[in-house]
Scaffold this motif. Sequence first.
Motif, short mmCIF file in Angstrom:
data_model
loop_
_atom_site.label_atom_id
_atom_site.label_comp_id
_atom_site.label_asym_id
_atom_site.label_seq_id
_atom_site.Cartn_x
_atom_site.Cartn_y
_atom_site.Cartn_z
N VAL A 23 0.82 -1.21 0.00
CA VAL A 23 0.00 0.00 0.00
C VAL A 23 0.86 1.27 0.00
CG1 VAL A 23 -1.71 1.30 1.32
CG2 VAL A 23 -1.89 -1.17 1.14
N ALA A 24 1.81 1.36 0.94
CA ALA A 24 2.58 2.58 1.09
C ALA A 24 3.32 2.95 -0.20
CB ALA A 24 3.58 2.43 2.24
N PHE A 25 3.96 1.97 -0.81
CA PHE A 25 4.75 2.25 -2.01
C PHE A 25 3.85 2.45 -3.23
CE2 PHE A 25 7.39 -0.51 0.77
CZ PHE A 25 8.24 0.49 1.20
N THR A 26 2.67 1.86 -3.20
CA THR A 26 1.70 2.10 -4.28
C THR A 26 1.24 3.55 -4.25
OG1 THR A 26 0.91 -0.18 -4.33
CG2 THR A 26 -0.58 1.51 -5.16
N LEU A 27 0.90 4.05 -3.06
CA LEU A 27 0.45 5.44 -2.95
C LEU A 27 1.54 6.41 -3.39
CD1 LEU A 27 -1.34 5.27 0.53
CD2 LEU A 27 -2.44 5.59 -1.68
N ALA A 28 2.75 6.23 -2.85
CA ALA A 28 3.84 7.15 -3.16
C ALA A 28 4.28 7.01 -4.62
CB ALA A 28 5.02 6.89 -2.23
N GLY A 29 4.43 5.77 -5.09
CA GLY A 29 4.90 5.55 -6.46
C GLY A 29 3.94 6.08 -7.51
N THR A 30 2.65 5.81 -7.31
CA THR A 30 1.65 6.30 -8.27
C THR A 30 1.62 7.82 -8.28
OG1 THR A 30 0.30 4.33 -7.87
CG2 THR A 30 -0.78 6.20 -8.93
N ALA A 31 1.67 8.42 -7.09
CA ALA A 31 1.66 9.89 -7.01
C ALA A 31 2.87 10.49 -7.72
CB ALA A 31 1.61 10.33 -5.56
N LEU A 32 4.06 9.93 -7.49
CA LEU A 32 5.27 10.45 -8.13
C LEU A 32 5.22 10.28 -9.63
CD1 LEU A 32 8.05 9.30 -5.64
CD2 LEU A 32 7.29 11.65 -6.08
N ALA A 33 4.70 9.13 -10.10
CA ALA A 33 4.61 8.88 -11.55
C ALA A 33 3.68 9.89 -12.21
CB ALA A 33 4.14 7.45 -11.80
N PHE A 34 2.52 10.14 -11.60
CA PHE A 34 1.58 11.10 -12.18
C PHE A 34 2.13 12.52 -12.07
CE2 PHE A 34 -1.39 7.69 -12.38
CZ PHE A 34 -2.40 8.10 -13.22
N ALA A 35 2.82 12.84 -10.96
CA ALA A 35 3.39 14.18 -10.83
C ALA A 35 4.46 14.42 -11.89
CB ALA A 35 3.98 14.35 -9.43
N ALA A 36 5.31 13.42 -12.11
CA ALA A 36 6.35 13.56 -13.13
C ALA A 36 5.74 13.75 -14.51
CB ALA A 36 7.27 12.34 -13.11
N GLY A 37 4.71 12.94 -14.80
CA GLY A 37 4.04 13.09 -16.10
C GLY A 37 3.36 14.44 -16.23
N GLY A 38 2.76 14.92 -15.12
CA GLY A 38 2.09 16.21 -15.15
C GLY A 38 3.06 17.37 -15.33
N ILE A 39 4.25 17.27 -14.71
CA ILE A 39 5.26 18.32 -14.88
C ILE A 39 5.74 18.37 -16.33
CG2 ILE A 39 7.60 19.00 -14.22
CD1 ILE A 39 7.02 17.86 -11.42
N ILE A 40 5.98 17.20 -16.89
CA ILE A 40 6.43 17.14 -18.29
C ILE A 40 5.36 17.71 -19.22
CG2 ILE A 40 7.05 15.57 -20.17
CD1 ILE A 40 8.31 13.74 -18.05
N ALA A 41 4.10 17.39 -18.94
CA ALA A 41 3.00 17.86 -19.80
C ALA A 41 2.59 19.29 -19.48
CB ALA A 41 1.80 16.94 -19.65
N GLY A 42 3.15 19.86 -18.41
CA GLY A 42 2.84 21.23 -18.07
C GLY A 42 1.50 21.43 -17.39
N VAL A 43 0.94 20.37 -16.78
CA VAL A 43 -0.37 20.49 -16.13
C VAL A 43 -0.26 20.32 -14.61
CG1 VAL A 43 -1.66 19.71 -18.16
CG2 VAL A 43 -0.82 18.02 -16.50
N PHE A 44 0.98 20.25 -14.10
CA PHE A 44 1.17 20.11 -12.66
C PHE A 44 2.27 21.04 -12.21
CE2 PHE A 44 3.10 18.16 -8.88
CZ PHE A 44 1.98 17.98 -8.09
N ASP A 45 1.98 21.78 -11.12
CA ASP A 45 2.93 22.72 -10.56
C ASP A 45 3.81 21.99 -9.54
OD1 ASP A 45 4.37 24.80 -9.55
OD2 ASP A 45 2.64 25.98 -8.87
N ALA A 46 5.09 21.88 -9.84
CA ALA A 46 6.01 21.14 -8.98
C ALA A 46 6.15 21.76 -7.60
CB ALA A 46 7.38 21.03 -9.64
N SER A 47 5.77 23.01 -7.44
CA SER A 47 5.91 23.67 -6.14
C SER A 47 5.03 23.02 -5.07
CB SER A 47 5.57 25.16 -6.25
OG SER A 47 4.22 25.34 -6.63
N PHE A 48 3.98 22.28 -5.50
CA PHE A 48 3.14 21.59 -4.53
C PHE A 48 3.96 20.60 -3.71
CE2 PHE A 48 -0.49 23.19 -6.87
CZ PHE A 48 -1.47 23.29 -5.89
N LEU A 49 4.97 20.00 -4.33
CA LEU A 49 5.77 18.99 -3.64
C LEU A 49 6.67 19.59 -2.58
CD1 LEU A 49 6.79 16.73 -6.67
CD2 LEU A 49 4.94 16.37 -5.03
#
Length: 454
Positions: A23-49
């Motif tokens: 569970v723990a690594f699923t939550l963190a890993g999925t969030a990081l994967a989507f955040a990385a994809g969102g940063i690349i696509a320009g739809v996520f502000d990295a400052s949230f992290l």
Amino acid sequence: MSGYIALLMFAAVCLTLMLGYPVAFTLAGTALAFAAGGIIAGVFDASFLSALPGRLFGTVNNATLIAVPLFILMGVILEKSRVAEELLASMARVFGRLRGGLGISVILVGTLLAASTGIVGATVVTMGLLSLPSMLQGGYKPSLAAGTICATGTLGQIIPPSIALVLLGDVLSSAYQQAQLSMNIFNPKTVSVGDLFIGALLPGLLLVALYMVYVLVVAWLKPEQAPPAEQEPVPASELLKGLVPPLLLIAVVLGSILVGAATPTEAAGVGAVGALLLALAKGQMDFSRLREVSRDTMEVTCMVFMILIGAALFSLVFRGFGGEELIHHFFEQLPGGVLGATLVVMLIIFLLGFILDFIEITFVVVPIVGPILLAMGLDPIWLGIMIAINLQTSFLTPPFGFALFYLRGVAPDSLATGAIYRGVIPFIIIQLSVLVALWMWPALATWLPAQLAR
């Protein structure tokens, strides 16, 4: 558009968990994967992290959460030192000569064990190993025996002092403050874990009483399904020796919280030391067993805090994609206002209880929906108790209930899975009845905290 990405991320987490990943690594890993994809696509502000380190430090520095490893330690000591086994034997001697007496003993001991551990799996497995053979050998109908053990095991969700309530109280307190700030209340009130303990007392005791009434009614109408045990009376001194120490320990821990003499964290420390002294007095604690207890406590504690870290990262990314705003807008558009929104949330939590444990739901789902519902005017204590009983019912419901799987894992092959499923149905009806009663009369959860706060 990004709000729907947040919902897609939530769906991805559920799917990955169903595949069996931690569970723990699923939550963190999925969030990081989507955040990385969102940063690349320009739809996520990295400052949230950038808020993550502060959140994690606040979690580790949270005095309330210190109660978690201490309550876990208390429960593991009671389990490993065979205190629970001796307590069950003593209770069986008190009630065993009555029709349904062994079932009543299982409910009472399971309630105390559930309160001390607060973990559904630990209680169901322990009670399954200790009491299921005795109930079957005593002539109990297999479905009644299985249903009683499963239902009693889920009481750890609602009977204080419970780890589930400690975690839920901490999350709801943050959600309550966030809801008040959204309403421009800049001196927000808080809800303590002790408030949640007190609020859960009446609904929890009501559930225990209804469980016992059901077993007694079955024993009265169909004596062959819950026959009395054939045993000789035992001296009162022997019974008191097995009953009084663990009962006194639970009473001191819970009583100190209810009267305001100790915080949940302080009471947890007293409970852990008391359980250790009790085990030493019974000659059931040596260095080898202490090492085993410490290891088990560390494993469960690490699991809880790793999930908390993963959930903190997940909630940040979820909020960064605008998921919270999307859900808030969705609730505002629901017919029925706060009533409709609460019904939808309860249904979602019930269904998620089939695939997620209470820890994941508490850390992932409640921070998302809690501030929205509380901003609509719901009482945080009432909402917390509703969520706890809702999850308790979900963990008991076929075919996916966690409690059913835990008992199936330790039950003999002669006990059919269908018998386990049939046995829990009456208890599910009882829990749903209490949930409806709590919905109709919120004072069941709010009256006692209000009285003790005066």
